[in-house]
Design a protein around this motif. Sequence first.
Motif, PDB file in Angstrom:
ATOM      1  N   CYS A   5       0.830  -1.209   0.000  1.00 34.46           N
ATOM      2  CA  CYS A   5       0.000   0.000   0.000  1.00 34.46           C
ATOM      3  C   CYS A   5       0.862   1.256   0.000  1.00 34.46           C
ATOM      4  N   GLN A   6       1.986   1.221   0.749  1.00 37.86           N
ATOM      5  CA  GLN A   6       2.866   2.387   0.769  1.00 37.86           C
ATOM      6  C   GLN A   6       3.460   2.660  -0.603  1.00 37.86           C
ATOM      7  N   VAL A   7       3.783   1.597  -1.316  1.00 39.59           N
ATOM      8  CA  VAL A   7       4.382   1.769  -2.645  1.00 39.59           C
ATOM      9  C   VAL A   7       3.389   2.383  -3.613  1.00 39.59           C
ATOM     10  N   ILE A   8       2.182   1.834  -3.682  1.00 37.53           N
ATOM     11  CA  ILE A   8       1.234   2.305  -4.690  1.00 37.53           C
ATOM     12  C   ILE A   8       0.671   3.670  -4.342  1.00 37.53           C
ATOM     13  N   TYR A   9       0.620   4.030  -3.068  1.00 37.93           N
ATOM     14  CA  TYR A   9       0.081   5.326  -2.693  1.00 37.93           C
ATOM     15  C   TYR A   9       1.137   6.431  -2.704  1.00 37.93           C
ATOM     16  N   SER A  10       2.398   6.095  -2.827  1.00 41.68           N
ATOM     17  CA  SER A  10       3.447   7.108  -2.762  1.00 41.68           C
ATOM     18  C   SER A  10       3.950   7.534  -4.134  1.00 41.68           C
ATOM     19  N   ASP A  11       3.377   6.987  -5.201  1.00 39.86           N
ATOM     20  CA  ASP A  11       3.790   7.377  -6.539  1.00 39.86           C
ATOM     21  C   ASP A  11       3.226   8.765  -6.836  1.00 39.86           C
ATOM     22  N   HIS A  12       4.116   9.711  -7.166  1.00 42.56           N
ATOM     23  CA  HIS A  12       3.693  11.087  -7.366  1.00 42.56           C
ATOM     24  C   HIS A  12       3.384  11.404  -8.831  1.00 42.56           C
ATOM     25  N   LYS A  13       3.519  10.437  -9.713  1.00 39.79           N
ATOM     26  CA  LYS A  13       3.356  10.738 -11.130  1.00 39.79           C
ATOM     27  C   LYS A  13       1.932  10.489 -11.603  1.00 39.79           C
ATOM     28  N   ARG A  14       1.441   9.291 -11.450  1.00 38.10           N
ATOM     29  CA  ARG A  14       0.120   8.927 -11.952  1.00 38.10           C
ATOM     30  C   ARG A  14      -0.608   8.077 -10.920  1.00 38.10           C
ATOM     31  N   PRO A  15      -1.949   8.098 -10.942  1.00 39.82           N
ATOM     32  CA  PRO A  15      -2.699   7.147 -10.109  1.00 39.82           C
ATOM     33  C   PRO A  15      -2.312   5.716 -10.445  1.00 39.82           C
ATOM     34  N   PHE A  16      -2.552   4.803  -9.535  1.00 43.88           N
ATOM     35  CA  PHE A  16      -1.881   3.505  -9.581  1.00 43.88           C
ATOM     36  C   PHE A  16      -2.745   2.339 -10.049  1.00 43.88           C
ATOM     37  N   LEU A  17      -4.031   2.552 -10.367  1.00 44.11           N
ATOM     38  CA  LEU A  17      -4.900   1.414 -10.628  1.00 44.11           C
ATOM     39  C   LEU A  17      -4.427   0.590 -11.815  1.00 44.11           C
ATOM     40  N   VAL A  18      -4.076   1.243 -12.907  1.00 50.22           N
ATOM     41  CA  VAL A  18      -3.688   0.518 -14.122  1.00 50.22           C
ATOM     42  C   VAL A  18      -2.384  -0.259 -13.923  1.00 50.22           C
ATOM     43  N   PRO A  19      -1.320   0.349 -13.383  1.00 46.64           N
ATOM     44  CA  PRO A  19      -0.104  -0.443 -13.150  1.00 46.64           C
ATOM     45  C   PRO A  19      -0.318  -1.621 -12.204  1.00 46.64           C
ATOM     46  N   VAL A  20      -1.159  -1.440 -11.192  1.00 50.41           N
ATOM     47  CA  VAL A  20      -1.416  -2.541 -10.262  1.00 50.41           C
ATOM     48  C   VAL A  20      -2.160  -3.672 -10.962  1.00 50.41           C
ATOM     49  N   ALA A  21      -3.169  -3.323 -11.779  1.00 49.49           N
ATOM     50  CA  ALA A  21      -3.904  -4.346 -12.521  1.00 49.49           C
ATOM     51  C   ALA A  21      -2.984  -5.100 -13.467  1.00 49.49           C
ATOM     52  N   MET A  22      -2.088  -4.365 -14.125  1.00 48.19           N
ATOM     53  CA  MET A  22      -1.112  -5.025 -14.995  1.00 48.19           C
ATOM     54  C   MET A  22      -0.193  -5.934 -14.201  1.00 48.19           C
ATOM     55  N   GLY A  23       0.313  -5.427 -13.077  1.00 48.44           N
ATOM     56  CA  GLY A  23       1.277  -6.196 -12.295  1.00 48.44           C
ATOM     57  C   GLY A  23       0.703  -7.471 -11.719  1.00 48.44           C
ATOM     58  N   LEU A  24      -0.561  -7.424 -11.302  1.00 51.47           N
ATOM     59  CA  LEU A  24      -1.170  -8.611 -10.715  1.00 51.47           C
ATOM     60  C   LEU A  24      -1.349  -9.731 -11.738  1.00 51.47           C
ATOM     61  N   LEU A  26       0.605 -10.023 -14.579  1.00 48.19           N
ATOM     62  CA  LEU A  26       1.838 -10.291 -15.334  1.00 48.19           C
ATOM     63  C   LEU A  26       2.318 -11.734 -15.224  1.00 48.19           C
ATOM     64  N   PRO A  27       2.253 -12.376 -14.038  1.00 44.14           N
ATOM     65  CA  PRO A  27       2.682 -13.786 -13.988  1.00 44.14           C
ATOM     66  C   PRO A  27       1.861 -14.698 -14.893  1.00 44.14           C
ATOM     67  N   ILE A  28       0.606 -14.320 -15.157  1.00 37.00           N
ATOM     68  CA  ILE A  28      -0.240 -15.137 -16.033  1.00 37.00           C
ATOM     69  C   ILE A  28      -0.017 -14.784 -17.497  1.00 37.00           C
ATOM     70  N   SER A  29       0.166 -13.479 -17.767  1.00 38.79           N
ATOM     71  CA  SER A  29       0.283 -13.030 -19.161  1.00 38.79           C
ATOM     72  C   SER A  29       1.687 -13.164 -19.723  1.00 38.79           C
ATOM     73  N   GLY A  30       2.640 -13.531 -18.913  1.00 45.90           N
ATOM     74  CA  GLY A  30       3.963 -13.827 -19.447  1.00 45.90           C
ATOM     75  C   GLY A  30       5.021 -12.790 -19.193  1.00 45.90           C
ATOM     76  N   GLY A  31       4.674 -11.636 -18.661  1.00 54.79           N
ATOM     77  CA  GLY A  31       5.658 -10.607 -18.356  1.00 54.79           C
ATOM     78  C   GLY A  31       6.071  -9.815 -19.572  1.00 54.79           C
ATOM     79  N   GLY A  32       6.848  -8.765 -19.335  1.00 60.42           N
ATOM     80  CA  GLY A  32       7.322  -7.929 -20.410  1.00 60.42           C
ATOM     81  C   GLY A  32       6.254  -6.955 -20.897  1.00 60.42           C
ATOM     82  N   PRO A  33       6.610  -6.096 -21.877  1.00 59.32           N
ATOM     83  CA  PRO A  33       5.643  -5.117 -22.399  1.00 59.32           C
ATOM     84  C   PRO A  33       4.407  -5.764 -23.007  1.00 59.32           C
ATOM     85  N   ASP A  34       4.581  -6.848 -23.743  1.00 57.13           N
ATOM     86  CA  ASP A  34       3.418  -7.514 -24.342  1.00 57.13           C
ATOM     87  C   ASP A  34       2.493  -8.072 -23.266  1.00 57.13           C
TER      88      ASP A  34
END
Length: 233
Positions: A5-24, A26-34
């Motif tokens: 929670c500290q990591v996702i709430y301390s990002d000063h650039k953009r809200p965190f919902l999209v990166p968190v959804a991607m990160g959760l 990533l282990p299923i989708s294979g990782g990387g940009p694709d």
Amino acid sequence: AVGFCQVIYSDHKRPFLVPVAMGLLLPISGGGPDGAVLSSIVVFSTVLIFSLWFMGRRLGGELAGFLAAFLGVSYPIIIGHSQVPMLDVPMTACVALTYTLFIVSNRFHDRRASVYFGLALGFGMLTKENFFIFAIPIAVIAGIDYCLRRLTAFKAETGEKERQNSRQQLTGALIALFLATLICGVWYFQNVVHMVKAIAHQKTQGAVVSYVPLSNYEGVTYYLHSLINEQAS
């Protein structure tokens, strides 16, 4: 959990919902940009399709719902932005979901749908900071409807039912606003100073190329010109 929670709430650039959804995912989708792009498509395209289908079905029937979902995800700009890890398609999906739940809530008369609307509004604000622009029409419509109901109740001889409906509507709207603020407020309250600095930096950068967003007519009307000249096709 506290560290996450500290990591996702301390990002000063953009809200965190999209990166968190991607990160959760990533282990299923294979990782990387694709894998990041695939994760975003799986989550937010599903939300977009369902929202457009349900909204169209609610307003115009089964065929309208199917056409709304089909045409909505067939737009070239939606297809193009779905191929890169950007925030625009996720925000579009959350906007569609918010409007769908606003329609379902019957202008906040339905208490349960108002709760869902508040949750969608809060998470929508965590996709991109300009999400609030698309919520303004909802506030205007609900505000006008509330004022008209209060006026009707004031004029009517038996206005108790109207007054009760207006109180119910106001309660639903306040519940939705409270939940939305509870969800996204922590990030925004923490990062508001950094957002102001980012806007100031943007103005400085824009002055170099003779374009200062939000400080002249061209900057204020940029999205209107872009809608007409670039995105309408």
